[in-house]
Scaffold this motif. Structure first.
Motif, PDB file in Angstrom:
ATOM      1  N   ILE A 227       0.834  -1.198   0.000  1.00 10.79           N
ATOM      2  CA  ILE A 227       0.000   0.000   0.000  1.00 10.79           C
ATOM      3  C   ILE A 227       0.873   1.254   0.000  1.00 10.79           C
ATOM      4  N   GLY A 228       0.584   2.161  -0.909  1.00 14.15           N
ATOM      5  CA  GLY A 228       1.301   3.428  -0.980  1.00 14.15           C
ATOM      6  C   GLY A 228       2.543   3.416  -1.846  1.00 14.15           C
ATOM      7  N   ASN A 229       2.981   2.246  -2.296  1.00 11.05           N
ATOM      8  CA  ASN A 229       4.191   2.140  -3.110  1.00 11.05           C
ATOM      9  C   ASN A 229       3.820   2.113  -4.591  1.00 11.05           C
ATOM     10  N   CYS A 230       4.418   2.999  -5.380  1.00 16.51           N
ATOM     11  CA  CYS A 230       4.145   3.052  -6.820  1.00 16.51           C
ATOM     12  C   CYS A 230       5.313   2.522  -7.640  1.00 16.51           C
ATOM     13  N   ASN A 231       6.104   1.649  -7.060  1.00 18.44           N
ATOM     14  CA  ASN A 231       7.243   1.063  -7.760  1.00 18.44           C
ATOM     15  C   ASN A 231       6.764  -0.082  -8.651  1.00 18.44           C
ATOM     16  N   HIS A 232       6.039   0.260  -9.699  1.00 22.42           N
ATOM     17  CA  HIS A 232       5.518  -0.724 -10.662  1.00 22.42           C
ATOM     18  C   HIS A 232       5.303  -0.037 -11.995  1.00 22.42           C
ATOM     19  N   THR A 233       4.925  -0.812 -12.990  1.00 19.48           N
ATOM     20  CA  THR A 233       4.753  -0.258 -14.335  1.00 19.48           C
ATOM     21  C   THR A 233       3.288  -0.087 -14.712  1.00 19.48           C
ATOM     22  N   GLY A 234       2.401  -0.196 -13.747  1.00 24.55           N
ATOM     23  CA  GLY A 234       0.988   0.030 -14.028  1.00 24.55           C
ATOM     24  C   GLY A 234       0.125  -1.155 -13.637  1.00 24.55           C
ATOM     25  N   ILE A 235      -1.158  -1.035 -13.922  1.00 20.25           N
ATOM     26  CA  ILE A 235      -2.109  -2.096 -13.560  1.00 20.25           C
ATOM     27  C   ILE A 235      -1.881  -3.325 -14.421  1.00 20.25           C
ATOM     28  N   LEU A 236      -1.839  -4.474 -13.770  1.00 18.62           N
ATOM     29  CA  LEU A 236      -1.667  -5.752 -14.467  1.00 18.62           C
ATOM     30  C   LEU A 236      -3.003  -6.429 -14.716  1.00 18.62           C
ATOM     31  N   SER A 237      -3.874  -6.450 -13.661  1.00 21.96           N
ATOM     32  CA  SER A 237      -5.160  -7.127 -13.799  1.00 21.96           C
ATOM     33  C   SER A 237      -6.139  -6.620 -12.754  1.00 21.96           C
ATOM     34  N   ILE A 238      -7.419  -6.890 -13.010  1.00 24.99           N
ATOM     35  CA  ILE A 238      -8.504  -6.570 -12.096  1.00 24.99           C
ATOM     36  C   ILE A 238      -9.189  -7.874 -11.720  1.00 24.99           C
ATOM     37  N   SER A 239      -9.471  -8.046 -10.427  1.00 30.50           N
ATOM     38  CA  SER A 239     -10.043  -9.307  -9.953  1.00 30.50           C
ATOM     39  C   SER A 239     -11.502  -9.474 -10.378  1.00 30.50           C
ATOM     40  N   LYS A 240     -12.056 -10.593 -10.001  1.00 26.46           N
ATOM     41  CA  LYS A 240     -13.488 -10.804 -10.184  1.00 26.46           C
ATOM     42  C   LYS A 240     -14.256  -9.837  -9.280  1.00 26.46           C
ATOM     43  N   PRO A 241     -15.460  -9.470  -9.665  1.00 24.79           N
ATOM     44  CA  PRO A 241     -16.222  -8.523  -8.824  1.00 24.79           C
ATOM     45  C   PRO A 241     -16.692  -9.166  -7.521  1.00 24.79           C
ATOM     46  N   VAL A 242     -16.583  -8.413  -6.440  1.00 20.77           N
ATOM     47  CA  VAL A 242     -17.156  -8.826  -5.158  1.00 20.77           C
ATOM     48  C   VAL A 242     -18.431  -8.005  -4.964  1.00 20.77           C
ATOM     49  N   VAL A 243     -19.574  -8.649  -5.114  1.00 19.89           N
ATOM     50  CA  VAL A 243     -20.861  -7.973  -4.998  1.00 19.89           C
ATOM     51  C   VAL A 243     -21.292  -8.016  -3.542  1.00 19.89           C
ATOM     52  N   VAL A 244     -21.364  -6.858  -2.918  1.00 21.05           N
ATOM     53  CA  VAL A 244     -21.665  -6.802  -1.491  1.00 21.05           C
ATOM     54  C   VAL A 244     -23.160  -6.974  -1.260  1.00 21.05           C
ATOM     55  N   GLN A 245     -23.953  -6.042  -1.732  1.00 25.94           N
ATOM     56  CA  GLN A 245     -25.407  -6.118  -1.571  1.00 25.94           C
ATOM     57  C   GLN A 245     -26.060  -4.953  -2.302  1.00 25.94           C
ATOM     58  N   LEU A 246     -27.376  -4.938  -2.305  1.00 25.32           N
ATOM     59  CA  LEU A 246     -28.120  -3.802  -2.831  1.00 25.32           C
ATOM     60  C   LEU A 246     -27.906  -2.607  -1.907  1.00 25.32           C
ATOM     61  N   ASN A 247     -28.126  -1.412  -2.435  1.00 25.15           N
ATOM     62  CA  ASN A 247     -27.856  -0.183  -1.694  1.00 25.15           C
ATOM     63  C   ASN A 247     -28.609  -0.110  -0.370  1.00 25.15           C
TER      64      ASN A 247
END
Length: 457
Positions: free
Chosen positions: A194-214
């Motif tokens: 957390i807080g470290n930007c020592n990378h070349t960018g976003i690699l992947s996005i996980s599956k969605p975690v659906v919490v609940q209706l509003n």
């Protein structure tokens, strides 16, 4: 001192005369005569020593003391009134929860199971991340996947049973958690930095975690947003916010002390911003302050949740013509990342292409501006991560992709294709949170979140 009064007014003088000692009356201090008009005149001689000056001073001091005491009591009553309002709210919440519990304890058991399901999905993602970080496949991973699937089946089976069986699933869950931690330790798996930007960018996005209706439990609240404070102040590290509406209008927000309170819809604060209404849904909470698009005048606005102080700034170049494709009136899009606070918009000068601006948090003004090469009306949404703007668009009804990136450090543009699943086709809010490296999406009335993986150097 001599006082002349008409005898007809003598009764009115009696309170004053009552202060004169009896012996003074008897010593000739009172005489009577007939006036020119034939009326009786009474002359009373009052010695200075008989006037109760000391008593008057005493009464004045007592009066001041009483006024001061009254002010103290009024202040106490005002404080008690505030406490009483809070106690009544807590009592109302408690009464509701007790009534629910009396009706059926299954509601609380369902909440526990819902939290378990969410954690199991997060464990599944961690195993997936661990497997790909090691770039290998082994019986150990297959075993973990099998246990996760079995846990999911057990949760479904036991959800209809009593609280005793809930303890069974918790024990099994704890064992799985311990095994996963051991696996991470054995393979020296690196947790998100957390807080470290020592990378070349976003690699992947996980599956969605659906919490609940509003929190309104209504599918008609299709406009809105939710998430966490991107730069939480001390004591509010676990706070969540939510705002949901049946139109692009923005007029209130709800704050929850932690994740469980969000699930229970038990807000500790409700902020009504009528008089400072907003529009569009790309608002965020940053450093205990809500940043949103004000309706009139069209401007970026903020509300400090502690001081309850409003402020706004007009961006003269920003246009009210170009919005994202999924939602109306989203002209100013606020974002926060590891590098600070941002706002994205389009202008007539940019011919509808997104303009990225860095916000100075102290002055609430624009610090720097970058002109990008992506048209806003072709985008689903945009967010910032480590000084890079990522823009999304639809692939199909169930799939979204990050197709464009702009690096503010190098001023380089990239075409990408990082796909991720949507819970439903349309969404009105998508923001990255640097405090937990997650994407928060308000997807057609549902709370949805994603874990973000970065390509480490």
């Amino acid at each position: 001192m001599m006082l002349q009064v008409l005898l007809l007014l003598l009764p009115a003088l009696s309170p004053a005369l009552s202060w004169i000692p009896v012996q003074d009356w008897e010593s000739g201090n009172v005489t009577a005569s007939v006036g020119l008009s034939g009326q009786c005149v009474c002359q009373v001689y009052l010695p200075d020593t008989t006037f109760p000056a000391n008593r008057v001073q005493h009464m004045q001091q007592v009066s001041k003391d009483l006024i001061l005491e009254m002010e103290i009591q009024i202040n106490k009553m005002e404080r008690y009134e505030v406490k009483l309002v809070n106690y009544l709210k807590e009592l109302t919440d408690l009464t509701y929860r007790v009534s629910v519990l009396e009706g059926s304890s299954e509601n609380y058991i369902k909440l526990d199971f819902e939290l378990l399901r969410i954690e199991i999905r997060e464990f599944e993602y961690l195993v997936y991340q661990l497997k790909h970080s090691l770039n290998s496949s082994s019986p150990l991973f297959d075993s973990l996947y099998t246990e996760i699937r079995n846990m999911t089946l057990i949760v479904k089976q036991l959800e209809t049973y009593d609280n005793q069986n809930l303890e069974v699933i918790r024990i099994k869950f704890a064992k799985l958690q311990k095994k996963l931690e051991e696996c991470q330790k054995d393979h020296e798996f690196i947790q998100p930095d957390i807080g470290n930007c020592n990378h070349t960018g976003i690699l992947s996005i996980s599956k969605p975690v659906v919490v609940q209706l509003n929190a309104h439990l209504s599918a008609s609240y299709q406009y809105g947003g939710w998430g966490k404070d991107s730069k939480p102040v001390r004591g509010y590290e676990n706070m969540y916010f939510y705002g949901g509406f049946s139109s692009p209008a923005v007029y209130d927000f709800y704050l929850y002390s932690d994740y469980e309170k969000l699930i229970l819809r038990n807000a500790f604060q409700h902020r009504d911003i009528r008089g400072w209404e907003g529009t569009g849904n790309n608002y965020i909470v940053h450093s205990n302050t809500i940043y949103y698009q004000r309706y009139s005048p069209f401007s970026m606005a903020k509300l400090n949740l502690t001081a309850l102080k409003y402020d706004y700034r007009v961006i003269s170049d920003a246009s009210q013509t170009f919005s994202y494709i999924y939602s109306h009136n989203q002209y100013l899009d606020f974002a926060a990342d590891e590098n600070g606070l941002w706002v994205m918009y389009a202008s007539e000068n940019s011919k509808g292409k997104i303009v990225l601006a860095k916000i100075d948090e102290k002055s609430f003004g624009i610090k720097d501006v970058w002109n990008t090469g992506v048209f806003k009306q072709s985008a689903g949404n945009a967010f910032m991560a480590c000084g890079v703007m990522y823009v999304t668009r639809a692939v199909d009804a169930n799939t979204e992709e990050i197709f464009y990136a702009y690096d503010t450090k190098t001023k380089e543009e990239k075409q990408l294709s990082i796909q991720f699943k949507k819970f439903q086709e349309k969404y009105s809010n998508l923001d990255y949170n640097p405090s937990d490296q997650k994407l928060y999406m308000y997807n057609n009335g549902y709370y949805v979140s994603y874990n973000v993986s970065f390509n480490k150097k």
